[in-house]
Design a protein around this motif. Structure first.
Motif, PDB file in Angstrom:
ATOM      1  N   ILE A  20     -45.337  -3.304  -3.338  1.00  0.00           N
ATOM      2  CA  ILE A  20     -44.325  -4.356  -3.236  1.00  0.00           C
ATOM      3  C   ILE A  20     -43.875  -4.494  -1.786  1.00  0.00           C
ATOM      4  O   ILE A  20     -43.597  -5.579  -1.297  1.00  0.00           O
ATOM      5  N   LEU A  21     -43.819  -3.367  -1.104  1.00  0.00           N
ATOM      6  CA  LEU A  21     -43.361  -3.374   0.277  1.00  0.00           C
ATOM      7  C   LEU A  21     -44.448  -3.875   1.226  1.00  0.00           C
ATOM      8  O   LEU A  21     -44.190  -4.655   2.142  1.00  0.00           O
ATOM      9  N   VAL A  22     -45.651  -3.408   0.993  1.00  0.00           N
ATOM     10  CA  VAL A  22     -46.721  -3.673   1.953  1.00  0.00           C
ATOM     11  C   VAL A  22     -47.256  -5.094   1.834  1.00  0.00           C
ATOM     12  O   VAL A  22     -47.549  -5.735   2.842  1.00  0.00           O
ATOM     13  N   THR A  23     -47.338  -5.601   0.598  1.00  0.00           N
ATOM     14  CA  THR A  23     -47.961  -6.906   0.421  1.00  0.00           C
ATOM     15  C   THR A  23     -47.308  -8.002   1.265  1.00  0.00           C
ATOM     16  O   THR A  23     -48.018  -8.697   1.992  1.00  0.00           O
ATOM     17  N   PRO A  24     -45.965  -8.181   1.206  1.00  0.00           N
ATOM     18  CA  PRO A  24     -45.388  -9.248   2.033  1.00  0.00           C
ATOM     19  C   PRO A  24     -45.597  -9.019   3.524  1.00  0.00           C
ATOM     20  O   PRO A  24     -45.892  -9.970   4.260  1.00  0.00           O
ATOM     21  N   ILE A  25     -45.462  -7.760   3.944  1.00  0.00           N
ATOM     22  CA  ILE A  25     -45.639  -7.475   5.374  1.00  0.00           C
ATOM     23  C   ILE A  25     -47.051  -7.851   5.804  1.00  0.00           C
ATOM     24  O   ILE A  25     -47.265  -8.527   6.816  1.00  0.00           O
ATOM     25  N   LEU A  26     -48.005  -7.447   4.991  1.00  0.00           N
ATOM     26  CA  LEU A  26     -49.396  -7.727   5.323  1.00  0.00           C
ATOM     27  C   LEU A  26     -49.662  -9.225   5.350  1.00  0.00           C
ATOM     28  O   LEU A  26     -50.336  -9.738   6.246  1.00  0.00           O
ATOM     29  N   LEU A  27     -49.083  -9.925   4.366  1.00  0.00           N
ATOM     30  CA  LEU A  27     -49.268 -11.383   4.296  1.00  0.00           C
ATOM     31  C   LEU A  27     -48.707 -12.046   5.543  1.00  0.00           C
ATOM     32  O   LEU A  27     -49.362 -12.897   6.162  1.00  0.00           O
TER      33      LEU A  27
END
Ligand SMILES: Nc1ncnc2c1ncn2[C@@H]1O[C@H](COP(=O)(O)OP(=O)(O)O)[C@@H](O)[C@H]1O
Ligand SMILES: [Mg+2]
Length: 443
Positions: A20-27
């Motif tokens: 949940i944390l990494v997905t938006p950052i990566l996007l």
């Protein structure tokens, strides 16, 4: 659809939170990088290349016009001083084929690609581009009508490394943020994991360690507190049940003993024989109730070698001249209540002896459990009764059982103890003709 996505989701809470944390950052990073490279950086590189190609075109045009040595010298010196282009002209030389443009990295590929696009547009002549990655120089060879023009220029005329630095900053800052977030997240998840461990231990009959205290976020604290309250209530109930049953049984024993003595002193007659049998039956029943009541008996689980217990029970049966075979595979040591577990094995194996003739016992360790199987060649239990026999006082077919003298508490006691170890006890049809009992204890 829903199902197939679930398969790829991480199983742990930590994994999911991390996702949940990494997905938006990566996007965000991907989008930013894409927009930045495509819009800003790409366009800037295009313009730089366009300017360089234009300058090369002008130099080529000037040289074409007048190939006089003096003229070339002048142009060369202007180009070197004002345009940072090192040029040389070699008359009567043709562009060599093998002077191809080898690109060793993405960067040199991008440079060569943008420059050749600009060259195609502005200089309509054959050319070669060489990128010297180490020296950070670019060499362009251009075929003129009567010779070869070589132009060398520093990479910075075409390429601005500030773009890389920007991205580097972006990635490292997100990395730092992510590490901080992961640290915090782990602290949040730890109390949940501890609660899960303690609850699982309780399921196996082990109380929560006294060091376990509700902590963490409010919801987690609430769950932990609720668990502790529940544990306390269950413990109290078990205590009350045990106290009552053993109290009743104990109190009945005293008058029964008195009755036994009185009957022994009476004259011998057939009625008295029946009375004696009844009293003996009652005594046995009371003993069984006491056993049932003691059940857990406050025994603490310890590290135990189950093989020794098995051997003891089997040896006891063997002494009664019964045919019993035992087979053990692997290490059978685990954490359990030895006395209670000996009762389980003795109840099951004694059933096999009472209702069957020959007995086969086998024990083995699987990946995550310990499995004990007891087979006999007796009449077995009908399929529709296999659940009932675990009910206290239930006995299949009273007439068949009359001679065996039980009260129907052996299997319930065994199940109680196995469940309190987090295990499972199941009944099956045996290949040997009788009943097969399988006990599985997680390790
Ligand atoms: N190995 C077995 N073969 C056939 N029947 C069995 C076997 N074990 C148990 N049973 C049946 O299940 C019933 C319940 O068993 P249990 O709880 O041990 O009580 P008890 O042995 O005191 O009768 C028994 O009365 C018997 O009818
Ligand atoms: Mg029994």
């Amino acid at each position: 659809m829903n199902f197939s996505i679930k398969k790829f989701l991480p199983r742990t809470l930590f994994g999911r939170s991390f996702l949940i944390l990494v997905t938006p950052i990566l996007l965000i990073q991907i989008i930013t990088t894409f927009v930045f490279f495509d819009r800003h950086w790409g366009r800037m590189t295009d313009r730089l290349a366009f300017a360089v190609a234009g300058e090369i075109a002008v130099i080529a045009a000037r040289i074409e016009k007048d190939t006089d040595i003096e003229n070339i010298k002048e142009i060369t010196s202007y180009a070197g001083q004002n345009l940072q282009l090192l040029t040389s002209y070699e008359p009567d030389i043709l562009l060599a084929e093998e002077e191809g443009d080898r690109k060793s990295s993405l960067k040199s590929f991008v440079i060569a690609d943008t420059l050749s696009k600009a060259m195609d547009e502005q200089v309509r002549r054959p050319y070669r581009i060489n990128v010297d990655e180490r020296e950070k120089w670019i060499e362009v060879s251009l075929q003129l009508d009567e010779g070869l023009l070589r132009v060398s220029l520093p990479q910075r005329r075409l390429f601005s490394s500030s773009g890389y630095i920007f991205l580097l900053w972006m990635f490292s800052i997100s990395l730092v943020l992510l590490s901080v977030a992961v640290l915090f997240m782990r602290n949040q998840i730890r109390p949940i994991r501890r609660l899960a461990v303690v609850a699982e231990r309780f399921g196996r009959g082990m109380d929560a360690p006294s060091s376990f205290k509700p902590e963490g976020a409010r919801e987690v604290r609430q769950a932990s507190q609720a668990f502790l309250d529940m544990q306390e209530r269950i413990r109290r109930q078990i205590g009350q049940r045990t106290a009552m049953l053993s109290g009743v049984s104990h109190d009945l024993r005293t008058p029964l003993t008195r009755m036994k003595l009185q009957v022994a002193m009476l004259e011998n007659c057939p009625d008295i024989e029946a009375l004696k049998t009844d009293i003996a039956d009652m005594e046995r029943m009371i003993d069984a109730y006491l056993d049932f009541a003691r059940g857990e008996g406050g025994e603490q689980p310890v590290h135990t070698d189950l093989q020794a217990i098995l051997e003891r029970v089997v040896a006891g049966i063997k002494r009664q001249a019964v045919n019993i075979e035992m087979e053990v595979e692997g290490d059978l040591s685990l954490h359990l209540r030895p006395v209670a577990f000996e009762r389980v094995l003795s109840n099951i194996i004694n059933n096999a002896r009472k209702y069957g003739e020959d007995i086969w016992v086998s024990a083995r360790r699987t990946d995550d459990a310990l499995e004990i199987t007891v087979d006999d060649n007796g009449p077995g239990i009908p399929d529709d009764k296999m659940e009932d026999v675990f009910r206290p006082f239930y006995r299949v077919d009273e007439s068949r059982n009359a001679a065996t003298g039980g009260v129907g508490l052996g299997l319930p006691i065994a199940q109680d103890i196995v469940h309190s170890h987090g295990g499972e006890i199941t009944l099956h049809k045996s290949d040997r003709g009788g009943l097969r009992v399988i006990i599985q204890i997680p390790v």
